[in-house]
Write an enzyme that holds these catalytic residues in place. Structure first.
Site, PDB file in Angstrom:
ATOM      1  CG  ASN A 127      -0.049   0.106   2.303  1.00 15.25           C
ATOM      2  OD1 ASN A 127       0.884  -0.693   2.567  1.00 15.25           O
ATOM      3  ND2 ASN A 127      -0.798   0.385   3.707  1.00 15.25           N
ATOM      4  CB  ILE A 130      10.082  -0.603  -2.087  1.00 14.71           C
ATOM      5  CG1 ILE A 130      11.156   0.426  -1.797  1.00 14.71           C
ATOM      6  CG2 ILE A 130      10.669  -1.528  -3.372  1.00 14.71           C
ATOM      7  CD1 ILE A 130      12.263  -0.183  -1.019  1.00 14.71           C
ATOM      8  N   GLY A 131       7.047  -1.545  -1.926  1.00 17.99           N
ATOM      9  CA  GLY A 131       6.029  -2.523  -2.261  1.00 17.99           C
ATOM     10  C   GLY A 131       4.917  -1.895  -3.207  1.00 17.99           C
ATOM     11  CE1 TYR A 285      14.857  -3.360   8.036  1.00 18.41           C
ATOM     12  CE2 TYR A 285      17.169  -3.177   7.710  1.00 18.41           C
ATOM     13  CZ  TYR A 285      16.058  -3.022   7.191  1.00 18.41           C
ATOM     14  OH  TYR A 285      15.625  -2.919   5.854  1.00 18.41           O
TER      15      TYR A 285
END
Length: 435
Positions: A127, A130-131, A285
């Site tokens: 949404n 990058i996606g 991360y």
């Protein structure tokens, strides 16, 4: 426009033409001597063309039954097979392919001429960022895309924007709720996906992620960064296995940050998430991105015999997305370097390349950066770490939501019962007590 044919040696000598046969093979003809051959007259290599026509083209026959190619948008006709513009060297080995794109390439350039009509893709975290750019690029070329996100309102807005910008059919773009902080949500989402795409999935892009979070735990009592970036995506991939057929591709969006992972405070505690008393948001991360690369390699081996291809990748350094929203200092740092980093289209390029490039058919278990494969970190290639990580991930998931869909992997990778919630959450305290 980025020139995808960068090697001048591919230019044909004077008097030579490149043609295709009815079944899609490439041959070369000398117009002066009428000599024909299967190999390029300059390089001596055979050529391959895509099985499908480029996006926007159709094939017919003229009055003399000769094949003619028609560009749908303009109506222009030609007797030259448009696939010849995308001819590549035939591979003698599955990893034998040249770099066609680089850090400056965009997802649109990677997809130039690619027809994804009839293909089905799932993209998590689609949404925004990058996606979103990845999903838009796929949809622009005719792909049916399922947007798997937590915020359904913003997902619907994203879909509407893509329909307006790309002329994609709204019927081909669907949304489904997925909350990666909840393993029950992952389980429910996977079941729902099987009703939407009851036949198969061609592409699964595990893109969603979080970065820079303070120590928090999900409803499953798992550190949030570890669960969102790794545990839930691993669980989702395994649950979707029945929909993956020969030729399907699964992509784990990782990061070069995986090279800076540190597991000394993790595996010594028999857990995969950093304990609270040694927690670092950056290291959490880094570790989660290492787990992405490792999991992709493990699943690539598990699914190799089925012809399911699993790879991981780095989209770009410090791309200005919502990933940095967790802390104002991260947001500032990403903003400062924004002029020197990739655009969203450039950041989506490697994902789209790994998901669609014809030359990657049969390629599995690799790590990509700037639209080409490169060597992962030493830890990512350590099979002992990989086995332990995968086993612990399976046990942690099974303890919370059961072993449905996981049993064959539990039988193979584990010899002890799954960790319970109490065992997992108190592991750090138990180890400290023993010491």
């Amino acid at each position: 426009m980025h020139n995808i044919d960068t090697d001048s040696e591919d230019e044909l000598p004077s008097g030579w033409e490149q043609k295709s046969t009815e079944d899609g093979n490439v041959y070369f003809i000398n117009t002066c001597t009428n000599k024909t051959q299967w190999t390029h007259p300059r390089t001596g290599r055979k050529k391959e063309i895509p099985k499908e026509l480029p996006f926007g083209w159709t094939k017919s026959v003229d009055d003399e039954d000769k094949p003619v190619y028609i560009q749908k948008e303009t109506g222009n006709k030609t007797y030259v097979d448009p696939r010849l513009a995308f001819a590549t060297d035939a591979k003698e080995h599955v990893h034998d392919f040249r770099q066609r794109f680089d850090a400056s390439s965009t997802a649109f350039q990677v997809l130039h001429g690619v027809d994804l009509s009839g293909k089905y893709a799932l993209v998590t975290g689609s949404n925004a960022g990058i996606g979103y750019e990845t999903a838009k690029s796929l949809a622009r070329h005719g792909c049916n895309v399922l947007f798997a996100n937590r915020n359904m309102e913003s997902t619907q807005q994203a879909i509407q924007t893509i329909v307006q910008e790309t002329k994609a059919s709204e019927d081909d773009l669907k949304s489904i709720h997925l909350d990666l902080t909840s393993l029950q949500s992952v389980k429910k989402c996977a079941a729902a996906i099987k009703t939407v795409f009851s036949d198969h999935l061609d592409i699964v892009i595990l893109n969603a992620g979080v970065f820079g979070l303070p120590y928090t735990e999900t409803e499953d009592n798992i550190e949030t960064t570890c669960q969102v970036n790794h545990v839930s995506h691993t669980y989702l991939a395994i649950l979707l296995e029945p929909l993956l057929k020969k030729g399907s591709r699964v992509i784990f969006v990782s990061s070069e940050s995986h090279r800076f992972a540190d597991l000394k405070n993790v595996f010594t505690l028999q857990n995969i998430a950093m304990p609270k008393d040694a927690y670092s948001s950056m290291m959490a991360y880094n570790n989660s991105k290492l787990y992405n690369v490792i999991t992709a390699k493990v699943l690539s081996e598990e699914w190799r015999s089925k012809g399911i291809y699993v790879n991981s990748l780095h989209p770009g350094n410090m791309v200005y997305t919502n990933l940095s929203k967790s802390w104002w200092l991260f947001r500032l740092a990403f903003f400062v370097v924004r002029p020197f980093t990739k655009s969203m289209q450039q950041a989506a390029a490697t994902t789209v390349y790994a998901a669609t490039a014809a030359e990657l058919e049969g390629v599995t278990g690799l790590y990509f950066n700037n639209c080409f494969y490169c060597e992962e970190s030493a830890m990512a290639r350590d099979k002992n770490i990989a086995h332990e990580l995968f086993a612990m991930t399976l046990k942690i998931v099974a303890a919370r939501v059961g072993a449905e869909g996981l049993q064959k992997y539990l039988d193979k990778y584990t010899t002890t019962k799954p960790l319970s919630k109490d065992e997992t959450s108190n592991e750090s305290e138990k180890t400290a007590t023993k010491e």
